[in-house]
Design an enzyme around this catalytic site. Structure first.
Site, PDB file in Angstrom:
ATOM      1  N   ARG A   1      66.522  41.379 119.727  1.00  0.00           N
ATOM      2  CA  ARG A   1      65.206  40.799 120.027  1.00  0.00           C
ATOM      3  C   ARG A   1      64.755  39.805 118.965  1.00  0.00           C
ATOM      4  O   ARG A   1      63.568  39.757 118.626  1.00  0.00           O
ATOM      5  CB  ARG A   1      64.145  41.895 120.178  1.00  0.00           C
ATOM      6  CG  ARG A   1      64.400  42.837 121.329  1.00  0.00           C
ATOM      7  CD  ARG A   1      63.647  42.398 122.573  1.00  0.00           C
ATOM      8  NE  ARG A   1      64.017  43.267 123.685  1.00  0.00           N
ATOM      9  CZ  ARG A   1      63.193  44.100 124.295  1.00  0.00           C
ATOM     10  NH1 ARG A   1      61.940  44.154 123.928  1.00  0.00           N
ATOM     11  NH2 ARG A   1      63.608  44.838 125.271  1.00  0.00           N
TER      12      ARG A   1
ATOM     13  N   ARG B   1      58.426  37.825 121.040  1.00  0.00           N
ATOM     14  CA  ARG B   1      57.014  37.733 120.686  1.00  0.00           C
ATOM     15  C   ARG B   1      56.692  37.660 119.198  1.00  0.00           C
ATOM     16  O   ARG B   1      55.565  37.366 118.830  1.00  0.00           O
ATOM     17  CB  ARG B   1      56.255  38.902 121.329  1.00  0.00           C
ATOM     18  CG  ARG B   1      56.049  38.700 122.820  1.00  0.00           C
ATOM     19  CD  ARG B   1      55.532  39.947 123.478  1.00  0.00           C
ATOM     20  NE  ARG B   1      56.534  40.996 123.434  1.00  0.00           N
ATOM     21  CZ  ARG B   1      56.320  42.264 123.763  1.00  0.00           C
ATOM     22  NH1 ARG B   1      55.124  42.651 124.118  1.00  0.00           N
ATOM     23  NH2 ARG B   1      57.305  43.130 123.721  1.00  0.00           N
TER      24      ARG B   1
ATOM     25  N   ARG C   1      56.159  30.161 126.199  1.00  0.00           N
ATOM     26  CA  ARG C   1      56.005  31.134 127.280  1.00  0.00           C
ATOM     27  C   ARG C   1      54.602  31.123 127.907  1.00  0.00           C
ATOM     28  O   ARG C   1      54.372  31.833 128.883  1.00  0.00           O
ATOM     29  CB  ARG C   1      56.302  32.543 126.751  1.00  0.00           C
ATOM     30  CG  ARG C   1      57.779  32.917 126.649  1.00  0.00           C
ATOM     31  CD  ARG C   1      58.410  33.151 128.026  1.00  0.00           C
ATOM     32  NE  ARG C   1      57.540  33.919 128.900  1.00  0.00           N
ATOM     33  CZ  ARG C   1      57.383  35.231 128.865  1.00  0.00           C
ATOM     34  NH1 ARG C   1      58.091  35.938 128.031  1.00  0.00           N
ATOM     35  NH2 ARG C   1      56.548  35.832 129.683  1.00  0.00           N
TER      36      ARG C   1
ATOM     37  N   ASP D   1      67.287  39.424 130.375  1.00  0.00           N
ATOM     38  CA  ASP D   1      66.882  40.825 130.345  1.00  0.00           C
ATOM     39  C   ASP D   1      67.902  41.650 131.111  1.00  0.00           C
ATOM     40  O   ASP D   1      68.592  41.116 131.995  1.00  0.00           O
ATOM     41  CB  ASP D   1      65.484  41.026 130.949  1.00  0.00           C
ATOM     42  CG  ASP D   1      64.941  42.403 130.598  1.00  0.00           C
ATOM     43  OD1 ASP D   1      64.377  42.550 129.500  1.00  0.00           O
ATOM     44  OD2 ASP D   1      65.114  43.334 131.396  1.00  0.00           O
TER      45      ASP D   1
ATOM     46  N   TYR E   1      65.665  52.501 135.131  1.00  0.00           N
ATOM     47  CA  TYR E   1      64.608  51.628 135.681  1.00  0.00           C
ATOM     48  C   TYR E   1      64.606  51.663 137.208  1.00  0.00           C
ATOM     49  O   TYR E   1      63.553  51.685 137.843  1.00  0.00           O
ATOM     50  CB  TYR E   1      64.765  50.194 135.167  1.00  0.00           C
ATOM     51  CG  TYR E   1      64.433  50.090 133.700  1.00  0.00           C
ATOM     52  CD1 TYR E   1      63.110  50.141 133.272  1.00  0.00           C
ATOM     53  CD2 TYR E   1      65.423  49.996 132.734  1.00  0.00           C
ATOM     54  CE1 TYR E   1      62.789  50.087 131.921  1.00  0.00           C
ATOM     55  CE2 TYR E   1      65.121  49.941 131.390  1.00  0.00           C
ATOM     56  CZ  TYR E   1      63.803  49.987 130.989  1.00  0.00           C
ATOM     57  OH  TYR E   1      63.481  49.955 129.662  1.00  0.00           O
TER      58      TYR E   1
HETATM   59  O1  1CP Z   1      66.366  38.049 121.570  1.00  0.00           O
HETATM   60  C1  1CP Z   1      66.893  38.945 122.233  1.00  0.00           C
HETATM   61  O2  1CP Z   1      67.246  40.011 121.721  1.00  0.00           O
HETATM   62  C2  1CP Z   1      67.240  38.678 123.706  1.00  0.00           C
HETATM   63  C3  1CP Z   1      66.386  39.113 124.688  1.00  0.00           C
HETATM   64  C4  1CP Z   1      66.318  40.468 125.358  1.00  0.00           C
HETATM   65  C5  1CP Z   1      67.215  41.551 125.430  1.00  0.00           C
HETATM   66  C6  1CP Z   1      68.536  41.690 124.710  1.00  0.00           C
HETATM   67  C7  1CP Z   1      65.209  40.806 126.165  1.00  0.00           C
HETATM   68  C8  1CP Z   1      64.044  39.950 126.389  1.00  0.00           C
HETATM   69  N1  1CP Z   1      65.462  42.026 126.762  1.00  0.00           N
HETATM   70  C9  1CP Z   1      66.667  42.509 126.308  1.00  0.00           C
HETATM   71  C10 1CP Z   1      67.329  43.754 126.718  1.00  0.00           C
HETATM   72  C11 1CP Z   1      66.523  44.877 127.215  1.00  0.00           C
HETATM   73  N2  1CP Z   1      65.511  44.851 128.145  1.00  0.00           N
HETATM   74  C12 1CP Z   1      66.742  46.223 126.873  1.00  0.00           C
HETATM   75  C13 1CP Z   1      67.813  46.675 125.951  1.00  0.00           C
HETATM   76  C14 1CP Z   1      67.453  46.446 124.531  1.00  0.00           C
HETATM   77  C15 1CP Z   1      66.426  47.371 123.921  1.00  0.00           C
HETATM   78  O3  1CP Z   1      66.650  48.585 123.906  1.00  0.00           O
HETATM   79  O4  1CP Z   1      65.396  46.859 123.454  1.00  0.00           O
HETATM   80  C16 1CP Z   1      65.819  47.022 127.555  1.00  0.00           C
HETATM   81  C17 1CP Z   1      65.663  48.511 127.490  1.00  0.00           C
HETATM   82  C18 1CP Z   1      65.048  46.139 128.362  1.00  0.00           C
HETATM   83  C19 1CP Z   1      63.969  46.513 129.301  1.00  0.00           C
HETATM   84  C20 1CP Z   1      62.706  45.844 128.899  1.00  0.00           C
HETATM   85  N3  1CP Z   1      62.433  44.528 129.162  1.00  0.00           N
HETATM   86  C21 1CP Z   1      61.626  46.376 128.151  1.00  0.00           C
HETATM   87  C22 1CP Z   1      61.543  47.796 127.621  1.00  0.00           C
HETATM   88  C23 1CP Z   1      60.592  48.617 128.424  1.00  0.00           C
HETATM   89  C24 1CP Z   1      60.712  50.108 128.134  1.00  0.00           C
HETATM   90  O5  1CP Z   1      61.294  50.827 128.977  1.00  0.00           O
HETATM   91  O6  1CP Z   1      60.258  50.542 127.060  1.00  0.00           O
HETATM   92  C25 1CP Z   1      60.694  45.344 127.990  1.00  0.00           C
HETATM   93  C26 1CP Z   1      59.377  45.413 127.282  1.00  0.00           C
HETATM   94  C27 1CP Z   1      61.215  44.185 128.635  1.00  0.00           C
HETATM   95  C28 1CP Z   1      60.627  42.831 128.693  1.00  0.00           C
HETATM   96  C29 1CP Z   1      61.220  41.880 127.736  1.00  0.00           C
HETATM   97  N4  1CP Z   1      62.561  41.554 127.692  1.00  0.00           N
HETATM   98  C30 1CP Z   1      62.767  40.596 126.720  1.00  0.00           C
HETATM   99  C31 1CP Z   1      61.483  40.275 126.147  1.00  0.00           C
HETATM  100  C32 1CP Z   1      61.265  39.240 125.072  1.00  0.00           C
HETATM  101  C33 1CP Z   1      60.537  41.086 126.790  1.00  0.00           C
HETATM  102  C34 1CP Z   1      59.058  41.108 126.535  1.00  0.00           C
HETATM  103  C35 1CP Z   1      58.338  40.400 127.609  1.00  0.00           C
HETATM  104  C36 1CP Z   1      57.718  39.104 127.255  1.00  0.00           C
HETATM  105  O7  1CP Z   1      57.905  38.484 126.197  1.00  0.00           O
HETATM  106  O8  1CP Z   1      56.941  38.637 128.126  1.00  0.00           O
END
Ligand code: 1CP
Length: 345
Positions: free
Chosen positions: A30, A34, A43, A79, A154
């Site tokens: 990540r 944000r 964004r 994602d 999910y």
């Molecule tokens: O920079 C990076 O690392 C690349 C971007 C990335 C990755 C690798 C995003 C963007 N998502 C992911 C993978 C992801 N998505 C995982 C595996 C990694 C981890 O464990 O953190 C998981 C579980 C998700 C599911 C997900 N998507 C969540 C978690 C929700 C929960 O169950 O707690 C969330 C909050 C998202 C949204 C998301 N994905 C990525 C971003 C930057 C965001 C936030 C949304 C936004 O900025 O509007």
């Protein structure tokens, strides 16, 4: 065999193979997102899924942390649920919540209604990866996908879950539905990785963020064979495979055996304890992501301990032990990057 043979000797790829490195390579899960003001700016008014399907935006967001920190690898901005959206599953990524699925998967018919993924479903991914590989120059790109268990959670729960109770109820109580679902997702995740590597990604990471909810026995029986299929297909592409989960200290050996070249270790497990568990594999990790909120000297002292522990491994890629926390100060991550890259080996 990789699309970018010129990156073969980058510090990151050398570390994944356990070869000597000029410095410990570092990137952050990540790292885009944000915590970066430039991310929040691009964004503004654009939904998460919409951003992931816009190649120009994906290139820009993926590049932002590379420009700012000079990290040793980029991670593709997308994602784990994006490929499901691409094949037609009705889902959204809600701000402050995460992925939400309109009609959760509960029956065999629900599973069978999900189409397989073909490259034609994700032309915007191919375009974004190609664009990125051009922009990145000497920095390798890591493609990624969600592991079957984490993606299943999910789909079955319908959104984020702490206990994964419905998911595990299907796993324990409806093995035929579970097997069909895991086969479906493993095919989609593998195809998603193949698209990214074909377009130029130099490595892949399989995220099994919620595998820590499983006992070793249940992981090995109900989950590992499906993750292993994804990793096997990725292995055929000739790129290193990183396999990461959260709270998986008792699963690290199995996660390595599933077919990883590099085992990602979350911050709860001391890296020194993880190294013997993964055998002849490299490790990735694992500074507690909250240490960036500590004074810089405290953070770097702990980072130094992680690097020292990594010396015992076949190879070591420095990372946080889970994603960057959104309130992280980017200047502190910049200092951490410099510390790791200049730490004498
Ligand atoms: O920079 C990076 O690392 C690349 C971007 C990335 C990755 C690798 C995003 C963007 N998502 C992911 C993978 C992801 N998505 C995982 C595996 C990694 C981890 O464990 O953190 C998981 C579980 C998700 C599911 C997900 N998507 C969540 C978690 C929700 C929960 O169950 O707690 C969330 C909050 C998202 C949204 C998301 N994905 C990525 C971003 C930057 C965001 C936030 C949304 C936004 O900025 O509007």
């Amino acid at each position: 065999m990789t699309a970018r043979p010129d990156l073969h000797d980058s510090a990151f790829l050398r570390a994944t193979r356990g070869e000597p490195v000029p410095h410990t390579p570092v990137w952050f899960m990540r790292q885009a997102g944000r915590s970066l003001p430039e991310y929040l700016k691009v964004r503004e008014g654009v939904g998460m899924l919409e951003s992931c399907m816009n190649p120009e935006l994906v290139v820009e967001i993926t590049m932002q942390p590379v420009r700012r920190y000079g990290v040793d690898a980029a991670i593709f901005f997308s994602d784990i649920v994006l490929p499901l959206k691409a094949v037609g599953v009705d889902l959204d990524i809600k701000p402050g919540v995460g992925p939400v699925v309109a009609e959760p998967v509960r029956t065999l018919a629900d599973v069978e209604a999900i189409p397989d993924l073909t490259p034609d479903d994700v032309p915007f991914i191919t375009e974004a990866v190609r664009g990125l590989v051009g922009e990145l120059g000497a920095t390798p790109l890591i493609g990624f996908a969600g592991a079957p268990f984490t993606v299943a959670s999910y789909l079955v729960e319908g959104g984020p879950s702490k206990e994964h109770a419905r998911t595990k109820a299907m796993m324990f109580g409806a093995p035929d539905v579970w097997d069909a679902l895991m086969r479906k997702i493993s095919g989609i995740s593998a195809a998603y990785l193949e698209v990214q590597v074909a377009a130029g990604a130099s490595a892949v990471q399989l995220f099994d963020s919620w595998a820590g909810a499983l006992t070793p026995r249940d992981y090995e029986t109900h989950v590992m064979p499906h993750s292993a299929r994804v990793l096997e297909r990725a292995g055929a592409l000739g790129v290193p495979r990183i396999h990461f989960g959260v709270g998986t200290s008792n699963l690290l050996t199995l996660m390595g055996e599933a077919g990883a070249d590099v085992v990602g270790v979350d911050w709860r497990t001391p890296l020194a304890s993880a190294v013997p568990l993964v055998g002849d594999r490299a490790v990735q990790g694992n500074l507690d992501p909250t240490l960036v909120f500590a004074p810089t000297d405290v953070m770097t002292a702990r980072a130094g301990e992680v690097i020292e522990a990594g010396r015992a491994a076949k190879g070591h890629v420095f990372n946080l032990g889970h994603g960057v926390i959104p309130s992280t100060d980017p200047d502190q991550l910049k200092r951490l990057t410099e510390f790791v890259q200049t730490y004498p080996l």
